[in-house]
Design a protein around this motif. Structure first.
Motif, PDB file in Angstrom:
ATOM      1  N   TYR A 250     -49.402  10.261 -44.569  1.00 36.11           N
ATOM      2  CA  TYR A 250     -50.623   9.928 -45.293  1.00 36.11           C
ATOM      3  C   TYR A 250     -51.697  10.998 -45.098  1.00 36.11           C
ATOM      4  CZ  TYR A 250     -48.406   5.392 -45.877  1.00 36.11           C
ATOM      5  OH  TYR A 250     -47.527   4.400 -46.199  1.00 36.11           O
ATOM      6  N   GLY A 251     -51.912  11.400 -43.862  1.00 31.28           N
ATOM      7  CA  GLY A 251     -52.901  12.434 -43.609  1.00 31.28           C
ATOM      8  C   GLY A 251     -52.499  13.766 -44.201  1.00 31.28           C
ATOM      9  N   LEU A 252     -51.202  14.092 -44.151  1.00 35.21           N
ATOM     10  CA  LEU A 252     -50.743  15.382 -44.661  1.00 35.21           C
ATOM     11  C   LEU A 252     -50.761  15.421 -46.183  1.00 35.21           C
ATOM     12  CD1 LEU A 252     -47.750  16.094 -42.248  1.00 35.21           C
ATOM     13  CD2 LEU A 252     -50.190  16.548 -41.927  1.00 35.21           C
ATOM     14  N   ALA A 253     -50.432  14.311 -46.821  1.00 30.40           N
ATOM     15  CA  ALA A 253     -50.382  14.279 -48.279  1.00 30.40           C
ATOM     16  C   ALA A 253     -51.770  14.223 -48.910  1.00 30.40           C
ATOM     17  CB  ALA A 253     -49.560  13.073 -48.745  1.00 30.40           C
ATOM     18  N   ASP A 254     -52.766  13.747 -48.167  1.00 27.47           N
ATOM     19  CA  ASP A 254     -54.100  13.560 -48.736  1.00 27.47           C
ATOM     20  C   ASP A 254     -55.101  14.618 -48.290  1.00 27.47           C
ATOM     21  OD1 ASP A 254     -55.901  11.851 -50.344  1.00 27.47           O
ATOM     22  OD2 ASP A 254     -56.939  11.571 -48.442  1.00 27.47           O
ATOM     23  N   SER A 255     -54.806  15.311 -47.200  1.00 26.82           N
ATOM     24  CA  SER A 255     -55.749  16.289 -46.666  1.00 26.82           C
ATOM     25  C   SER A 255     -55.091  17.658 -46.574  1.00 26.82           C
ATOM     26  CB  SER A 255     -56.231  15.875 -45.273  1.00 26.82           C
ATOM     27  OG  SER A 255     -56.926  16.948 -44.656  1.00 26.82           O
ATOM     28  N   PRO A 256     -55.518  18.618 -47.375  1.00 29.76           N
ATOM     29  CA  PRO A 256     -54.910  19.946 -47.267  1.00 29.76           C
ATOM     30  C   PRO A 256     -55.156  20.605 -45.919  1.00 29.76           C
ATOM     31  CG  PRO A 256     -56.785  19.996 -48.757  1.00 29.76           C
ATOM     32  CD  PRO A 256     -56.512  18.560 -48.457  1.00 29.76           C
ATOM     33  N   ILE A 257     -56.336  20.369 -45.296  1.00 34.40           N
ATOM     34  CA  ILE A 257     -56.519  21.006 -43.989  1.00 34.40           C
ATOM     35  C   ILE A 257     -55.679  20.298 -42.925  1.00 34.40           C
ATOM     36  CG2 ILE A 257     -58.791  21.906 -44.580  1.00 34.40           C
ATOM     37  CD1 ILE A 257     -59.988  19.850 -42.619  1.00 34.40           C
ATOM     38  N   GLY A 258     -55.373  19.017 -43.124  1.00 32.76           N
ATOM     39  CA  GLY A 258     -54.434  18.355 -42.226  1.00 32.76           C
ATOM     40  C   GLY A 258     -53.054  18.954 -42.345  1.00 32.76           C
ATOM     41  N   GLN A 259     -52.596  19.171 -43.591  1.00 32.50           N
ATOM     42  CA  GLN A 259     -51.296  19.802 -43.812  1.00 32.50           C
ATOM     43  C   GLN A 259     -51.272  21.213 -43.228  1.00 32.50           C
ATOM     44  OE1 GLN A 259     -48.020  18.848 -46.095  1.00 32.50           O
ATOM     45  NE2 GLN A 259     -47.930  19.880 -44.133  1.00 32.50           N
ATOM     46  N   LEU A 260     -52.353  21.960 -43.426  1.00 29.55           N
ATOM     47  CA  LEU A 260     -52.429  23.330 -42.916  1.00 29.55           C
ATOM     48  C   LEU A 260     -52.385  23.352 -41.396  1.00 29.55           C
ATOM     49  CD1 LEU A 260     -52.859  26.370 -43.293  1.00 29.55           C
ATOM     50  CD2 LEU A 260     -55.318  25.922 -43.483  1.00 29.55           C
ATOM     51  N   ALA A 261     -53.142  22.476 -40.739  1.00 30.91           N
ATOM     52  CA  ALA A 261     -53.151  22.457 -39.272  1.00 30.91           C
ATOM     53  C   ALA A 261     -51.776  22.118 -38.722  1.00 30.91           C
ATOM     54  CB  ALA A 261     -54.180  21.450 -38.769  1.00 30.91           C
ATOM     55  N   TRP A 262     -51.101  21.160 -39.350  1.00 30.96           N
ATOM     56  CA  TRP A 262     -49.776  20.713 -38.895  1.00 30.96           C
ATOM     57  C   TRP A 262     -48.769  21.848 -38.922  1.00 30.96           C
ATOM     58  CZ3 TRP A 262     -48.742  16.734 -36.120  1.00 30.96           C
ATOM     59  CH2 TRP A 262     -47.499  16.085 -36.131  1.00 30.96           C
ATOM     60  N   ILE A 263     -48.924  22.729 -39.917  1.00 32.97           N
ATOM     61  CA  ILE A 263     -47.985  23.838 -40.093  1.00 32.97           C
ATOM     62  C   ILE A 263     -48.439  25.093 -39.349  1.00 32.97           C
ATOM     63  CG2 ILE A 263     -47.163  25.501 -41.814  1.00 32.97           C
ATOM     64  CD1 ILE A 263     -46.854  23.179 -43.754  1.00 32.97           C
ATOM     65  N   ALA A 264     -49.706  25.440 -39.486  1.00 32.59           N
ATOM     66  CA  ALA A 264     -50.201  26.713 -38.944  1.00 32.59           C
ATOM     67  C   ALA A 264     -50.065  26.778 -37.436  1.00 32.59           C
ATOM     68  CB  ALA A 264     -51.646  26.938 -39.362  1.00 32.59           C
ATOM     69  N   GLU A 265     -50.240  25.654 -36.751  1.00 36.00           N
ATOM     70  CA  GLU A 265     -50.084  25.654 -35.301  1.00 36.00           C
ATOM     71  C   GLU A 265     -48.707  26.154 -34.906  1.00 36.00           C
ATOM     72  OE1 GLU A 265     -51.138  22.310 -32.186  1.00 36.00           O
ATOM     73  OE2 GLU A 265     -49.070  22.084 -32.878  1.00 36.00           O
ATOM     74  N   LYS A 266     -47.671  25.731 -35.635  1.00 30.23           N
ATOM     75  CA  LYS A 266     -46.306  26.132 -35.302  1.00 30.23           C
ATOM     76  C   LYS A 266     -46.070  27.615 -35.597  1.00 30.23           C
ATOM     77  CE  LYS A 266     -45.982  21.994 -34.143  1.00 30.23           C
ATOM     78  NZ  LYS A 266     -46.477  21.736 -32.760  1.00 30.23           N
ATOM     79  N   PHE A 267     -46.610  28.090 -36.716  1.00 31.02           N
ATOM     80  CA  PHE A 267     -46.453  29.512 -37.019  1.00 31.02           C
ATOM     81  C   PHE A 267     -47.151  30.383 -35.983  1.00 31.02           C
ATOM     82  CE2 PHE A 267     -45.173  28.100 -41.279  1.00 31.02           C
ATOM     83  CZ  PHE A 267     -44.140  28.983 -41.531  1.00 31.02           C
ATOM     84  N   SER A 268     -48.189  29.861 -35.370  1.00 26.36           N
ATOM     85  CA  SER A 268     -48.879  30.597 -34.312  1.00 26.36           C
ATOM     86  C   SER A 268     -48.138  30.493 -32.985  1.00 26.36           C
ATOM     87  CB  SER A 268     -50.299  30.069 -34.165  1.00 26.36           C
ATOM     88  OG  SER A 268     -50.955  30.690 -33.082  1.00 26.36           O
ATOM     89  N   ASP A 269     -47.795  29.274 -32.590  1.00 28.98           N
ATOM     90  CA  ASP A 269     -47.200  29.046 -31.273  1.00 28.98           C
ATOM     91  C   ASP A 269     -45.800  29.624 -31.137  1.00 28.98           C
ATOM     92  OD1 ASP A 269     -49.472  27.720 -30.542  1.00 28.98           O
ATOM     93  OD2 ASP A 269     -48.565  25.725 -30.441  1.00 28.98           O
ATOM     94  N   TRP A 270     -45.031  29.617 -32.210  1.00 25.27           N
ATOM     95  CA  TRP A 270     -43.610  29.958 -32.104  1.00 25.27           C
ATOM     96  C   TRP A 270     -43.284  31.397 -32.491  1.00 25.27           C
ATOM     97  CZ3 TRP A 270     -41.450  25.019 -35.000  1.00 25.27           C
ATOM     98  CH2 TRP A 270     -41.735  23.887 -34.230  1.00 25.27           C
ATOM     99  N   ALA A 271     -44.268  32.165 -32.862  1.00 21.69           N
ATOM    100  CA  ALA A 271     -44.037  33.552 -33.265  1.00 21.69           C
ATOM    101  C   ALA A 271     -44.270  34.500 -32.095  1.00 21.69           C
ATOM    102  CB  ALA A 271     -44.946  33.926 -34.430  1.00 21.69           C
ATOM    103  N   ASP A 272     -43.727  35.682 -32.209  1.00 25.64           N
ATOM    104  CA  ASP A 272     -43.965  36.757 -31.249  1.00 25.64           C
ATOM    105  C   ASP A 272     -45.427  37.186 -31.376  1.00 25.64           C
ATOM    106  OD1 ASP A 272     -44.115  39.159 -29.847  1.00 25.64           O
ATOM    107  OD2 ASP A 272     -42.182  39.897 -30.565  1.00 25.64           O
ATOM    108  N   PRO A 273     -46.216  37.103 -30.303  1.00 23.95           N
ATOM    109  CA  PRO A 273     -47.630  37.500 -30.411  1.00 23.95           C
ATOM    110  C   PRO A 273     -47.816  38.930 -30.901  1.00 23.95           C
ATOM    111  CG  PRO A 273     -47.214  36.342 -28.342  1.00 23.95           C
ATOM    112  CD  PRO A 273     -45.879  36.597 -28.965  1.00 23.95           C
ATOM    113  N   ALA A 274     -46.833  39.789 -30.641  1.00 21.16           N
ATOM    114  CA  ALA A 274     -46.936  41.172 -31.099  1.00 21.16           C
ATOM    115  C   ALA A 274     -46.577  41.335 -32.573  1.00 21.16           C
ATOM    116  CB  ALA A 274     -46.034  42.072 -30.254  1.00 21.16           C
ATOM    117  N   HIS A 275     -45.973  40.301 -33.160  1.00 18.71           N
ATOM    118  CA  HIS A 275     -45.560  40.370 -34.561  1.00 18.71           C
ATOM    119  C   HIS A 275     -45.869  39.033 -35.234  1.00 18.71           C
ATOM    120  CE1 HIS A 275     -43.417  44.157 -33.821  1.00 18.71           C
ATOM    121  NE2 HIS A 275     -43.041  43.603 -32.685  1.00 18.71           N
ATOM    122  N   PRO A 276     -47.148  38.657 -35.326  1.00 17.92           N
ATOM    123  CA  PRO A 276     -47.504  37.356 -35.878  1.00 17.92           C
ATOM    124  C   PRO A 276     -47.138  37.245 -37.350  1.00 17.92           C
ATOM    125  CG  PRO A 276     -49.458  38.723 -35.616  1.00 17.92           C
ATOM    126  CD  PRO A 276     -48.331  39.471 -34.952  1.00 17.92           C
TER     127      PRO A 276
END
Length: 386
Positions: A250-276
């Motif tokens: 519900y939060g992800l389907a109705d709030s674009p910043i909710g959807q963005l936060a849910w995804i962007a955190e993983k792209f940040s946490d799981w990537a090589d800091p030297a190659h974001p």
């Protein structure tokens, strides 16, 4: 088996949806912040404001839509579900089919920087591929899901049918995250046609299976420590996806910043800091989830695969048999938990193991050159073994 038609497809998001997203971003409500958000609390407000500013005022969806539409795409219906795929044929007569399988929170756009090089390599002596990159059922342009039951093996059955409909015989498969599970399932359900699988193997799942055992060396001790840290502090998303995907949606389907936060955190946490991962790649992925409304149906992969297990990532391997096709593993150093070869050999017939010098969970976006080289090297090795 009834063969449904395969239709050409182009991404074309309605302008009204693009305008609606902008209006929502302009009127976003921001959460409170205690002093200054710490990374261990989740993605920071400062980072989110920068992403939202870019998404609202600097990100050109139409340009990225056109970039994705460079690739020929198809849709078909398999087992009652729409299935979308990029299908980029190589002009090389010696090319062989290769299936690229993304994971969560990702889409077929993860592979847009490697498709052309795989199909028409700059080095004419390198192996070339007819690239098939499906959107996994329930993800992006293959969603939303129409019913329950879409775990790795059902997805693999659908992709095997897709390959027949596209006219491909024997093929290779590559997968990371959820995609490695689907690639392994392809080896089980379509073993006569799968010549080999290349995996960014799930070190989380392997470590989970060995979490109660003493480590044999420093590498295993590190993997177990990273696994413990992941389960304790970083796995809430997986448990929510597995146990309450509808509530999360519900939060992800109705709030674009909710959807963005849910995804962007993983792209940040799981990537090589030297190659974001590039900001526009994060926003392209988020836009696809947003425009297709697939927050809930993509999360249901976790429900299908993990619900019966206490720890995220421990489920599928405990229920699946040995994968007896030639398997290559590329280990990227910034993975959530780098895989351990001894543990992997209990589950797969490993013929190639590569420790890459850089990269993390999203290797096709972080270090596409290394992933392309690994896939080409594996294909060349299989040809030499034949």
């Amino acid at each position: 088996m009834t063969s449904a038609p395969v239709h050409p497809f182009r991404i074309s998001v309605a302008q009204s949806d693009v305008d609606d997203l902008r209006r929502r971003l302009e009127s976003a409500r921001w959460p409170e912040e205690i002093d200054r958000t710490r990374p261990e609390d989740g993605i920071t407000v400062e980072a989110m404001r920068e992403l939202v500013d870019r998404w609202r005022d600097g990100f050109d969806w139409r340009a990225h839509e056109a970039d994705l539409n460079r690739f020929p795409q198809v849709t078909t219906e398999v087992d009652g579900q729409l299935l979308h795929a990029v299908h980029r044929r190589s002009p090389r007569p010696d090319a062989e089919p290769l299936v690229l399988l993304h994971g969560w929170p990702s889409t077929v756009a993860e592979f847009r920087h490697i498709v052309d090089e795989l199909a028409e390599p700059a080095d004419p002596s390198a192996p070339a591929f007819h690239v098939v990159a499906p959107s996994l059922p329930g993800f992006g342009f293959s969603g939303p899901l129409r019913e329950r039951g879409w775990g790795a093996h059902r997805m693999a059955d659908a992709i095997a049918q897709l390959m027949r409909r596209l006219g491909h015989g024997r093929y290779l498969a590559h997968g990371g995250d959820a995609g490695y599970q689907v690639a392994a399932a392809l080896a089980r359900v379509d073993g006569d046609q799968v010549g080999g699988i290349h995996l960014n193997l799930g070190g989380v799942g392997l470590a989970g299976l060995h979490r109660d055992e003493p480590p044999a060396d420093d590498a295993e001790a590190r993997a177990l420590a990273l696994y413990t840290d992941y389960v304790r502090d970083k796995s809430a998303y997986a448990l929510l996806n597995a146990t309450r995907p509808q509530t999360v949606s519900y939060g992800l389907a109705d709030s674009p910043i909710g959807q963005l936060a849910w995804i962007a955190e993983k792209f940040s946490d799981w990537a090589d800091p030297a190659h974001p991962v590039a900001v526009d790649d994060v926003l392209t992925t988020t836009s696809i989830f947003w425009y297709t409304g697939t927050a809930a149906s993509s999360a249901r992969f976790y429900q299908e695969e993990y619900t019966a297990n206490r720890a995220p990532g421990t489920g599928p391997a405990t229920r699946r048999g040995f994968v007896d096709v030639p398997t290559a593993v590329s280990s990227f150093p910034s993975e959530i938990v780098p895989p351990i070869r001894r543990w992997a050999e209990e589950r797969y017939r490993i013929v190639r193991w590569s420790e890459l010098p850089a990269g993390g969970h999203f290797s096709a976006l972080e270090r596409p050159d290394l992933l392309v080289g690994a896939l080409q090297g594996f294909a060349a090795q299989l040809r030499a073994m034949a």
